[in-house]
Write a protein that holds these residues in place. Structure first.
Motif, PDB file in Angstrom:
ATOM      1  N   ASP A   1      38.566  44.243  46.240  1.00 48.34           N
ATOM      2  CA  ASP A   1      38.420  43.055  45.383  1.00 48.34           C
ATOM      3  C   ASP A   1      36.936  42.736  45.211  1.00 48.34           C
ATOM      4  O   ASP A   1      36.401  41.786  45.772  1.00 48.34           O
TER       5      ASP A   1
ATOM      6  N   ALA B   1      42.450  38.804  43.766  1.00 50.52           N
ATOM      7  CA  ALA B   1      43.404  39.724  43.148  1.00 50.52           C
ATOM      8  C   ALA B   1      42.659  40.994  42.751  1.00 50.52           C
ATOM      9  O   ALA B   1      41.468  40.962  42.458  1.00 50.52           O
ATOM     10  N   ILE B   2      43.383  42.099  42.740  1.00 48.15           N
ATOM     11  CA  ILE B   2      42.788  43.387  42.395  1.00 48.15           C
ATOM     12  C   ILE B   2      43.177  43.743  40.971  1.00 48.15           C
ATOM     13  O   ILE B   2      44.359  43.800  40.628  1.00 48.15           O
ATOM     14  N   SER B   3      42.169  43.995  40.148  1.00 46.86           N
ATOM     15  CA  SER B   3      42.396  44.394  38.757  1.00 46.86           C
ATOM     16  C   SER B   3      42.567  45.912  38.695  1.00 46.86           C
ATOM     17  O   SER B   3      42.281  46.633  39.663  1.00 46.86           O
TER      18      SER B   3
ATOM     19  N   GLU C   1      39.201  47.577  39.380  1.00 48.33           N
ATOM     20  CA  GLU C   1      38.859  47.589  40.808  1.00 48.33           C
ATOM     21  C   GLU C   1      39.691  48.626  41.555  1.00 48.33           C
ATOM     22  O   GLU C   1      39.170  49.354  42.411  1.00 48.33           O
TER      23      GLU C   1
ATOM     24  N   ILE D   1      49.773  49.252  38.794  1.00 46.78           N
ATOM     25  CA  ILE D   1      49.590  47.794  38.733  1.00 46.78           C
ATOM     26  C   ILE D   1      50.863  47.162  38.175  1.00 46.78           C
ATOM     27  O   ILE D   1      51.388  46.187  38.711  1.00 46.78           O
TER      28      ILE D   1
ATOM     29  N   ASP E   1      52.854  44.315  40.253  1.00 40.78           N
ATOM     30  CA  ASP E   1      52.427  43.000  39.761  1.00 40.78           C
ATOM     31  C   ASP E   1      53.672  42.170  39.440  1.00 40.78           C
ATOM     32  O   ASP E   1      54.103  42.078  38.303  1.00 40.78           O
TER      33      ASP E   1
ATOM     34  N   THR F   1      50.526  39.090  36.147  1.00 45.47           N
ATOM     35  CA  THR F   1      49.162  38.621  35.893  1.00 45.47           C
ATOM     36  C   THR F   1      48.226  39.749  35.462  1.00 45.47           C
ATOM     37  O   THR F   1      47.084  39.493  35.078  1.00 45.47           O
TER      38      THR F   1
ATOM     39  N   THR G   1      47.192  41.876  37.595  1.00 42.75           N
ATOM     40  CA  THR G   1      46.454  42.165  38.825  1.00 42.75           C
ATOM     41  C   THR G   1      47.448  42.244  39.987  1.00 42.75           C
ATOM     42  O   THR G   1      48.622  41.916  39.846  1.00 42.75           O
TER      43      THR G   1
ATOM     44  N   SER H   1      48.023  40.864  43.850  1.00 39.49           N
ATOM     45  CA  SER H   1      47.617  39.919  44.895  1.00 39.49           C
ATOM     46  C   SER H   1      47.659  40.620  46.252  1.00 39.49           C
ATOM     47  O   SER H   1      48.176  41.737  46.376  1.00 39.49           O
TER      48      SER H   1
END
Length: 177
Positions: free
Chosen positions: A21, A27-29, A32, A54, A58, A62, A64, A66
């Protein structure tokens, strides 16, 4: 044959999560995650595979992942890594046509050599007749998703379906692949 790995401690996962992160958003995109994942070949992870992963984890939509969702994602990638290594018989860091056919057969797919060749061509980013770890994940996710969609129409499980064109389009465009 099992590929399941135990989930590491919450403290370990939190440490990894914080390192991934980069913007400290909690949160991880996809960007990332792509930077954090490794093929073991010094090539970046395929952005499409990252997007698929993702999307799978997810739960709140979102875009991303969590921390709560990250543990399942970590386990998923680790299990795929163990699976990949078990089929990469020559230890090359990628899977050739024969290794892919062996893997898919073990997963329960009975595919012709022509379809296996098509999968290699589709997921071979380097043009060498092999596929990297991340492309192997993507190939398996897409194959699983398409098979599940097909089976919804193959009620007698004979491997043959009859659908209208719009049913086909609806099936394909509604898939999360």
């Amino acid at each position: 044959m099992t590929y399941a790995s135990p989930l590491p401690s919450r403290e370990f996962l939190w440490d990894v999560f914080q390192r991934v992160d980069k913007d400290h958003s909690g949160a991880i995109s996809a960007d990332e995650l792509q930077l954090a994942l490794s093929n073991g070949t010094w090539t970046p992870f395929n952005p499409e595979t990252v997007r698929l992963m993702i999307g799978m984890f997810d739960k709140n939509q979102t875009g991303t992942v969590s921390f709560e969702e990250f543990g399942a994602l970590w386990k998923y990638v680790t299990d795929w890594q163990n699976c990949f290594r078990s089929f990469d018989h020559d230890g090359s860091g990628n899977i050739d046509r024969h290794e892919l056919k062996t893997a898919l057969t073990k997963f329960g797919y009975t595919l012709s050599d022509g379809i296996v060749d098509t999968l290699i061509r589709k997921y071979d980013r380097a043009g060498r007749g092999t596929i990297y770890f991340d492309d192997f994940i993507q190939c398996c996710i897409v194959l699983y998703t398409l098979t599940a969609a097909f089976r919804q129409f193959d009620t007698d499980m004979d491997g043959v379906i009859t659908i209208r064109y719009e049913q086909f389009l609806g099936m394909v465009f509604n898939l999360k692949i």
